[in-house]
Design a protein around this motif. Structure first.
Motif, PDB file in Angstrom:
ATOM      1  N   GLN A  24       1.727  -1.206   7.495  1.00 22.20           N
ATOM      2  CA  GLN A  24       3.036  -0.655   7.898  1.00 22.20           C
ATOM      3  C   GLN A  24       3.949  -0.420   6.695  1.00 22.20           C
ATOM      4  O   GLN A  24       4.965   0.255   6.817  1.00 22.20           O
ATOM      5  CB  GLN A  24       3.700  -1.566   8.931  1.00 22.20           C
ATOM      6  CG  GLN A  24       2.891  -1.679  10.203  1.00 22.20           C
ATOM      7  CD  GLN A  24       3.655  -2.322  11.349  1.00 22.20           C
ATOM      8  OE1 GLN A  24       4.855  -2.119  11.521  1.00 22.20           O
ATOM      9  NE2 GLN A  24       2.958  -3.109  12.146  1.00 22.20           N
ATOM     10  N   GLN A  25       3.577  -0.978   5.541  1.00 20.13           N
ATOM     11  CA  GLN A  25       4.369  -0.721   4.331  1.00 20.13           C
ATOM     12  C   GLN A  25       4.146   0.711   3.840  1.00 20.13           C
ATOM     13  O   GLN A  25       4.983   1.251   3.144  1.00 20.13           O
ATOM     14  CB  GLN A  25       4.004  -1.708   3.217  1.00 20.13           C
ATOM     15  CG  GLN A  25       4.584  -3.095   3.407  1.00 20.13           C
ATOM     16  CD  GLN A  25       6.092  -3.125   3.206  1.00 20.13           C
ATOM     17  OE1 GLN A  25       6.784  -2.121   3.354  1.00 20.13           O
ATOM     18  NE2 GLN A  25       6.617  -4.303   2.901  1.00 20.13           N
ATOM     19  N   LYS A  26       2.993   1.273   4.178  1.00 22.23           N
ATOM     20  CA  LYS A  26       2.681   2.621   3.657  1.00 22.23           C
ATOM     21  C   LYS A  26       3.157   3.732   4.589  1.00 22.23           C
ATOM     22  O   LYS A  26       3.168   4.896   4.213  1.00 22.23           O
ATOM     23  CB  LYS A  26       1.190   2.749   3.426  1.00 22.23           C
ATOM     24  CG  LYS A  26       0.713   1.851   2.296  1.00 22.23           C
ATOM     25  CD  LYS A  26      -0.571   2.352   1.678  1.00 22.23           C
ATOM     26  CE  LYS A  26      -0.901   1.558   0.430  1.00 22.23           C
ATOM     27  NZ  LYS A  26      -2.318   1.237   0.360  1.00 22.23           N
ATOM     28  N   LEU A  27       3.521   3.361   5.819  1.00 21.33           N
ATOM     29  CA  LEU A  27       4.001   4.378   6.770  1.00 21.33           C
ATOM     30  C   LEU A  27       5.381   4.869   6.334  1.00 21.33           C
ATOM     31  O   LEU A  27       6.134   4.123   5.735  1.00 21.33           O
ATOM     32  CB  LEU A  27       4.092   3.770   8.178  1.00 21.33           C
ATOM     33  CG  LEU A  27       2.751   3.481   8.854  1.00 21.33           C
ATOM     34  CD1 LEU A  27       2.975   2.700  10.143  1.00 21.33           C
ATOM     35  CD2 LEU A  27       1.986   4.768   9.144  1.00 21.33           C
ATOM     36  N   PRO A  28       5.751   6.098   6.610  1.00 18.71           N
ATOM     37  CA  PRO A  28       5.039   7.076   7.428  1.00 18.71           C
ATOM     38  C   PRO A  28       4.113   8.005   6.624  1.00 18.71           C
ATOM     39  O   PRO A  28       3.455   8.844   7.214  1.00 18.71           O
ATOM     40  CB  PRO A  28       6.185   7.901   8.011  1.00 18.71           C
ATOM     41  CG  PRO A  28       7.207   7.919   6.920  1.00 18.71           C
ATOM     42  CD  PRO A  28       7.108   6.572   6.237  1.00 18.71           C
ATOM     43  N   HIS A  29       4.077   7.829   5.291  1.00 19.78           N
ATOM     44  CA  HIS A  29       3.349   8.826   4.485  1.00 19.78           C
ATOM     45  C   HIS A  29       1.845   8.652   4.552  1.00 19.78           C
ATOM     46  O   HIS A  29       1.089   9.609   4.535  1.00 19.78           O
ATOM     47  CB  HIS A  29       3.827   8.769   3.027  1.00 19.78           C
ATOM     48  CG  HIS A  29       5.311   8.895   2.912  1.00 19.78           C
ATOM     49  ND1 HIS A  29       5.974  10.005   3.365  1.00 19.78           N
ATOM     50  CD2 HIS A  29       6.259   8.046   2.450  1.00 19.78           C
ATOM     51  CE1 HIS A  29       7.272   9.843   3.169  1.00 19.78           C
ATOM     52  NE2 HIS A  29       7.465   8.652   2.631  1.00 19.78           N
ATOM     53  N   ILE A  30       1.413   7.394   4.612  1.00 21.91           N
ATOM     54  CA  ILE A  30      -0.032   7.130   4.592  1.00 21.91           C
ATOM     55  C   ILE A  30      -0.384   6.259   5.791  1.00 21.91           C
ATOM     56  O   ILE A  30       0.232   5.205   6.008  1.00 21.91           O
ATOM     57  CB  ILE A  30      -0.437   6.404   3.285  1.00 21.91           C
ATOM     58  CG1 ILE A  30      -0.096   7.290   2.089  1.00 21.91           C
ATOM     59  CG2 ILE A  30      -1.914   6.015   3.288  1.00 21.91           C
ATOM     60  CD1 ILE A  30      -0.221   6.599   0.745  1.00 21.91           C
ATOM     61  N   THR A  31      -1.349   6.714   6.583  1.00 25.35           N
ATOM     62  CA  THR A  31      -1.818   5.902   7.711  1.00 25.35           C
ATOM     63  C   THR A  31      -3.129   5.269   7.294  1.00 25.35           C
ATOM     64  O   THR A  31      -4.170   5.928   7.254  1.00 25.35           O
ATOM     65  CB  THR A  31      -2.039   6.792   8.955  1.00 25.35           C
ATOM     66  OG1 THR A  31      -0.847   7.545   9.177  1.00 25.35           O
ATOM     67  CG2 THR A  31      -2.336   5.953  10.191  1.00 25.35           C
ATOM     68  N   GLU A  32      -3.042   3.987   6.931  1.00 30.44           N
ATOM     69  CA  GLU A  32      -4.236   3.330   6.380  1.00 30.44           C
ATOM     70  C   GLU A  32      -4.436   1.981   7.052  1.00 30.44           C
ATOM     71  O   GLU A  32      -3.491   1.193   7.162  1.00 30.44           O
ATOM     72  CB  GLU A  32      -4.020   3.139   4.876  1.00 30.44           C
ATOM     73  CG  GLU A  32      -5.173   2.517   4.142  1.00 30.44           C
ATOM     74  CD  GLU A  32      -4.853   2.419   2.646  1.00 30.44           C
ATOM     75  OE1 GLU A  32      -4.909   3.457   1.955  1.00 30.44           O
ATOM     76  OE2 GLU A  32      -4.520   1.307   2.194  1.00 30.44           O
ATOM     77  N   TYR A  33      -5.646   1.729   7.501  1.00 33.03           N
ATOM     78  CA  TYR A  33      -5.984   0.431   8.073  1.00 33.03           C
ATOM     79  C   TYR A  33      -6.654  -0.427   6.998  1.00 33.03           C
ATOM     80  O   TYR A  33      -7.578   0.037   6.329  1.00 33.03           O
ATOM     81  CB  TYR A  33      -6.911   0.593   9.287  1.00 33.03           C
ATOM     82  CG  TYR A  33      -6.137   1.019  10.518  1.00 33.03           C
ATOM     83  CD1 TYR A  33      -5.649   0.072  11.418  1.00 33.03           C
ATOM     84  CD2 TYR A  33      -5.870   2.362  10.762  1.00 33.03           C
ATOM     85  CE1 TYR A  33      -4.920   0.462  12.536  1.00 33.03           C
ATOM     86  CE2 TYR A  33      -5.138   2.756  11.878  1.00 33.03           C
ATOM     87  CZ  TYR A  33      -4.675   1.801  12.761  1.00 33.03           C
ATOM     88  OH  TYR A  33      -3.941   2.178  13.855  1.00 33.03           O
TER      89      TYR A  33
END
Ligand code: MRU
Length: 348
Positions: A24-33
């Motif tokens: 959630q730190q990378k949102l909204p630019h990167i959606t990474e699991y």
């Protein structure tokens, strides 16, 4: 009535004995699991807000404890339970305010307590963690139904932080009514406060509601009073991290401001939260521990320093809204209102 399919994101995924957390730190630019393989990684993800939101950190911690238990040797059950308790305490220390964290961990420790062997306990622990997640999804949907019953077509509702799908198993709490409204073709306008200092409203609430096609407008926190007046906001809804026996509710810093504004403008102020957010052991909000976070969250913006070096900083992550400012608490058991101490006693 025709229902509409909406894209509702999930932050915690357990699949084939492996845990993934939406960063959630990378949102909204990167959606990474992130692939998570150890309890320590879960602890760090909670502490650094990669996974956040009261129900979501409870669910993530439950899987974290499962990962810890899976790593133990097959010791006698007494030894196994001792290690489990130690690791549950460690995970519970990741963040102090949201009671869902210790609630979920206690549920697992209690479950393992009735196993005869370490192997049996491991199976039970995984089963319990999955149950917690499945139950939360159900609970959030029910909160959404109750919440939606308070709103009508065309309402304009303000919210703060992110009490949405990625803060829970699915749907979220304060945002659940908006997902259900979308399904039922009821039109609601959402005004999302950006939520300084770490911008859960701007980065997360705006992102997840836009994905679902909801009508969301972003404002900065200091625009709230003007927006209530100029846009004719009809209600305010927020989530909670811990609710005391008298209904005092801790939530993201700035929630208390909104509750005061709701009173000034004579509009309803709702808290949406599952029973797992109630702390029946404390009488009122003064006993809720308030997390204070790194001053850098305030002195920098997007990694750039904005305040003078050496400035004193106070950075409480939560505030407590007193019960008298809360019109209703929307739970999976219905909407609590009136004398909240009495309503909560009945619930307990
Ligand atoms: O610091 P955060 O982002 O974990 O704070 C989250 C909130 O305050 C949410 O409103 C609360 O946890 C409810 S989430 C359904």
């Amino acid at each position: 009535m025709a229902t509409v399919q909406t894209a509702i994101p999930r932050s915690v995924i357990w699949e084939e004995n492996s845990l993934s957390l939406l960063d959630q730190q990378k949102l909204p630019h990167i959606t990474e699991y992130l692939k998570i393989t150890s309890m320590k990684e879960v602890y760090d993800a909670i502490k650094t807000l990669k996974v956040r939101g009261a129900p979501a950190i409870g669910i993530a911690a439950a899987y974290g404890l499962v990962l810890a238990a899976f790593s133990y040797e097959n010791s006698p059950i007494d030894e196994f339970l001792k290690s489990l308790k130690r690791d549950a305490d460690y995970l519970a220390g990741a963040r102090p305010t949201a009671v869902n964290l210790s609630w979920a961990l206690n549920r697992l420790v209690e479950k393992a307590g009735s196993a005869q062997t370490a192997n049996e306990a491991k199976t039970d622990l995984l089963h319990e963690a999955i149950c917690i997640q499945l139950e939360d999804e159900e609970v959030c949907r029910t909160i959404g139904e109750y919440g939606l019953s308070l709103f009508k077509n065309g309402d304009k509702i303000m919210t703060i932080c992110n009490a949405g799908s990625i803060a829970a198993a699915k749907y979220g709490t304060a945002l659940a009514p908006f997902y259900l409204a979308k399904e039922k073709n009821i039109s609601l306008e959402v005004y999302a406060c950006e939520t300084r200092p770490v911008l859960q409203g701007a980065r997360l609430t705006a992102w997840e509601l836009m994905q679902a096609g909801a009508d969301v407008t972003l404002i900065t926190d200091n625009m709230a009073a003007h927006t209530i007046k100029s846009k004719g906001i009809t209600a305010i809804i927020a989530g909670a991290d811990r609710i005391a026996r008298n209904g005092d509710a801790a939530n993201k810093i700035g929630t208390y401001n909104l509750a005061l504004l709701a009173k000034a403008f004579s509009i309803p102020f709702y808290i949406a939260a599952p029973l797992s957010t109630f702390d029946f052991s404390i009488s009122d909000g003064s006993l809720i521990p308030i997390e204070e976070r790194d001053p850098e969250e305030i002195t920098t913006f997007g990694g750039v320093r904005i305040a003078p070096e050496g400035v004193k900083v106070y950075n409480p992550a939560f505030d407590v809204t007193p019960n008298e400012l809360i019109t209703g608490i929307i739970t999976e058991k219905g909407i609590l209102s009136g004398d909240l101490t009495e309503a909560i006693a009945e619930l307990a």
